[in-house]
Structures are given as C-alpha cells and as structure tokens.
Motif scaffolding. Sequence first.
Motif, PDB file in Angstrom:
ATOM      1  N   PHE A 193      54.382  66.847   3.639  1.00 44.55           N
ATOM      2  CA  PHE A 193      55.584  67.485   4.167  1.00 44.55           C
ATOM      3  C   PHE A 193      56.409  68.155   3.072  1.00 44.55           C
ATOM      4  O   PHE A 193      57.209  69.049   3.360  1.00 44.55           O
ATOM      5  CB  PHE A 193      56.443  66.458   4.914  1.00 44.55           C
ATOM      6  CG  PHE A 193      55.779  65.901   6.131  1.00 44.55           C
ATOM      7  CD1 PHE A 193      55.604  66.678   7.262  1.00 44.55           C
ATOM      8  CD2 PHE A 193      55.309  64.599   6.150  1.00 44.55           C
ATOM      9  CE1 PHE A 193      54.983  66.177   8.392  1.00 44.55           C
ATOM     10  CE2 PHE A 193      54.686  64.078   7.277  1.00 44.55           C
ATOM     11  CZ  PHE A 193      54.521  64.868   8.400  1.00 44.55           C
ATOM     12  N   ALA A 194      56.245  67.745   1.817  1.00 45.50           N
ATOM     13  CA  ALA A 194      57.001  68.336   0.722  1.00 45.50           C
ATOM     14  C   ALA A 194      56.320  69.568   0.128  1.00 45.50           C
ATOM     15  O   ALA A 194      56.869  70.197  -0.773  1.00 45.50           O
ATOM     16  CB  ALA A 194      57.228  67.296  -0.378  1.00 45.50           C
ATOM     17  N   LEU A 195      55.130  69.905   0.635  1.00 45.37           N
ATOM     18  CA  LEU A 195      54.370  71.019   0.076  1.00 45.37           C
ATOM     19  C   LEU A 195      54.548  72.273   0.926  1.00 45.37           C
ATOM     20  O   LEU A 195      54.834  72.198   2.118  1.00 45.37           O
ATOM     21  CB  LEU A 195      52.885  70.661  -0.009  1.00 45.37           C
ATOM     22  CG  LEU A 195      52.523  69.456  -0.880  1.00 45.37           C
ATOM     23  CD1 LEU A 195      51.029  69.178  -0.800  1.00 45.37           C
ATOM     24  CD2 LEU A 195      52.942  69.684  -2.318  1.00 45.37           C
ATOM     25  N   GLU A 205      47.007  71.267  -5.529  1.00 42.73           N
ATOM     26  CA  GLU A 205      47.741  70.177  -4.896  1.00 42.73           C
ATOM     27  C   GLU A 205      47.766  70.336  -3.377  1.00 42.73           C
ATOM     28  O   GLU A 205      47.550  69.369  -2.639  1.00 42.73           O
ATOM     29  CB  GLU A 205      49.166  70.134  -5.439  1.00 42.73           C
ATOM     30  CG  GLU A 205      49.981  68.976  -4.895  1.00 42.73           C
ATOM     31  CD  GLU A 205      51.411  68.973  -5.438  1.00 42.73           C
ATOM     32  OE1 GLU A 205      52.130  67.980  -5.197  1.00 42.73           O
ATOM     33  OE2 GLU A 205      51.798  69.972  -6.087  1.00 42.73           O
ATOM     34  N   PHE A 206      48.005  71.556  -2.913  1.00 38.11           N
ATOM     35  CA  PHE A 206      48.043  71.779  -1.461  1.00 38.11           C
ATOM     36  C   PHE A 206      46.668  71.603  -0.838  1.00 38.11           C
ATOM     37  O   PHE A 206      46.536  70.968   0.215  1.00 38.11           O
ATOM     38  CB  PHE A 206      48.571  73.182  -1.162  1.00 38.11           C
ATOM     39  CG  PHE A 206      48.489  73.549   0.293  1.00 38.11           C
ATOM     40  CD1 PHE A 206      49.413  73.046   1.191  1.00 38.11           C
ATOM     41  CD2 PHE A 206      47.475  74.371   0.766  1.00 38.11           C
ATOM     42  CE1 PHE A 206      49.340  73.359   2.538  1.00 38.11           C
ATOM     43  CE2 PHE A 206      47.400  74.697   2.114  1.00 38.11           C
ATOM     44  CZ  PHE A 206      48.338  74.187   2.999  1.00 38.11           C
ATOM     45  N   LEU A 207      45.623  72.143  -1.459  1.00 37.96           N
ATOM     46  CA  LEU A 207      44.273  72.018  -0.912  1.00 37.96           C
ATOM     47  C   LEU A 207      43.817  70.564  -0.884  1.00 37.96           C
ATOM     48  O   LEU A 207      43.150  70.126   0.062  1.00 37.96           O
ATOM     49  CB  LEU A 207      43.294  72.867  -1.722  1.00 37.96           C
ATOM     50  CG  LEU A 207      43.516  74.382  -1.657  1.00 37.96           C
ATOM     51  CD1 LEU A 207      42.514  75.106  -2.558  1.00 37.96           C
ATOM     52  CD2 LEU A 207      43.404  74.888  -0.228  1.00 37.96           C
TER      53      LEU A 207
END
Length: 331
Positions: free
Chosen positions: A175-177, A184-186
């Motif tokens: 939720f913070a991305l 990091e997102f992947l």
Amino acid sequence: MRRYFGRKLLVYGLTFLVAVTVNWMIPRFMPGDPVQSMIARANVSQPAAVEAMRAHYTSLFGFDLPLWKQYANFWAALFRGDLGISVWLFPTPVTDVIVRAVPYTLALLVPAILLSWWAGNRFGAFAARRRWLENTALPVGYVLTATPYMWLAILMAWGLGVVAGIFPVAGGYGFALRPGWSAEFLGSLALHWVLPFLSLFLVAFGGWAIGMRNMIIYELEADYANYLAALGAPRRLIRRYAFRNAVLPQITGLALQLGVLVAGALVTEIVFSYPGLGHLILQAIQNQDFFLLQGTFLFIVVGVLIANFVIDVVYVLVDPRIRTGMGGEAA
C-alpha cells in the motif's frame, strides 16, 4: 472447415447477443438508485441543489429515457467502443477503469489455466502408471477438485498469510508503493500474486489430474492398445498413443471449465482484495454502478467466448478425425 467455423461463429454470435442483453438487464433490475448514491456521496443537503443534481445526472446517464431507448443507445455506444462513465469513480470512463484492472486478472487467470491444465494432465498420466499413487496423491486430488475456490483462498490466507506470515493477504502490491518498474514494486507485486494464483491453480490441478488419470486407464484398456501390445509394440509407444487420445477430452473440458475458472478467479480476487475485475464487480455492486458492472461483465463474456473459439480451433488442429469428418461432409 469454412462451414464448420461458420457455424461456430454463428453460435458464438447468438451467444454474445443473448449474454450482452442479459448483462444489460441485470443492473437495471437491481434494487437501488445509482443517482441517489452519487448525491449521498456528494453530501449535499440543500433541497434545490439535490433536485438539480438528480435531474442533471439522470439526464446524463439516460435514466430518464424508456428502457427500449436505453437498450438501443447501449448497443449504439457499444459499437463505438463507449462503455459509459463510472458512477462510482465519476467522471472516469468505464473503459479506463477496466483497462487498469484487466492486467491483474489476466496475470492470475492465464498462468493458472495453462499451468494447471499442463501439470494436471502430466501428473494424471504419471499417476496412471504408478498404482501406489492411488492411495496417496490421488485422494488429495479428489479433495482439491471438490474444494470451493473461496474456501481454499481463505484457508491459504489464514495459514500462509496470517499464521506463517510468508505472503501478504490483501491488495495487489504494498500500500505504500506506487506502481512502476522498480525492483521493489515488482517484488511486492509477485508476493501479492502468489496466494491468489495458488488458490486457482490447486483446485484446477486436482480436477485435471483425476480426469487424465481416468482417461489414460480407459485408453490403455481399449482395443487398439491391446492390439498394439499383441503385436509386441513397446509399452512406451502404447502409452504415448493413449496420452494423445486421452488429451482430446481434456481440451474439450478446458472449454467447458473456462467459465468456472473465471468465476473462481473473480471470487478469489474478492477474498484477497486483489485489484482485478472481481474487485471491480464487488465495488460496482456496492456503489450501484450500472455502467461499470455491465462493462466488466461484457469484458468477461467477450474474453470467455474468444477463448472458447480458440480452443475449438486448437481441437480441430490436434484431432485429425475432425478434419477427416469435414472432408467427408464437404464431399
């Protein structure tokens, strides 16, 4: 083959017409007023402003027209590629909302369908050669194929998410991305994908494994298998022919089970709050968003019909008896 595919296209065309009509009817016969829900979210208290908003949105969405006129306008807009404006996310077009959710659903469905079908058939064929698996792995397959998608999803969320803490249990990413192509997102995207995928994969895997195991045993007892064995053909060759014949009903079963798998994916997305089409359907129902609901269902209907047609084409390519029958019919 032209006549065969012509009949198939006619059937799919009629199915599309009926399904889209029912899709248009369902939201309009649901209880509730989408315009009223928009006014409630706007938190307007002045009676004059409420009436002005009601008249504006009623006219904008075409709810003031007779139902037959709304139906005709729906088909006219559909051929233009216009699915309307979302009531829940006003004034965002429904097409934009669906486009953002489709990749998540496809990322679940496509690998789950293809991998479960391939792995289940391979394991079923292997189990038919190993009698000891009937008392070990095959009972697990019966349990998996009889398990509801929602129940397995809840069980895995509790066991692997809440208790073990290995995987996250909600959302499509942290939720913070913010969505992007960063590592990091992947990585977060992959972690949130695992549990919904396994919920779909395991249920479908059990069904394909049981079906292929039973079909292999049936084929090995057929006359051609006994004839090849009497001629001294290698056991591996006989099993290869048995697998080729047994996989044909499994291809047909894939077309029949496609709708069930899609429904399972939608329910699984709701359990994990996964931002796909299932989550959109839930939000559309809760917010009485007619246009988003019918647009999401329309995409699902079109996708299932296209996938079934592709399976029909594959079946013709892999089964020479179909092509021979076409040639005899044409002659």
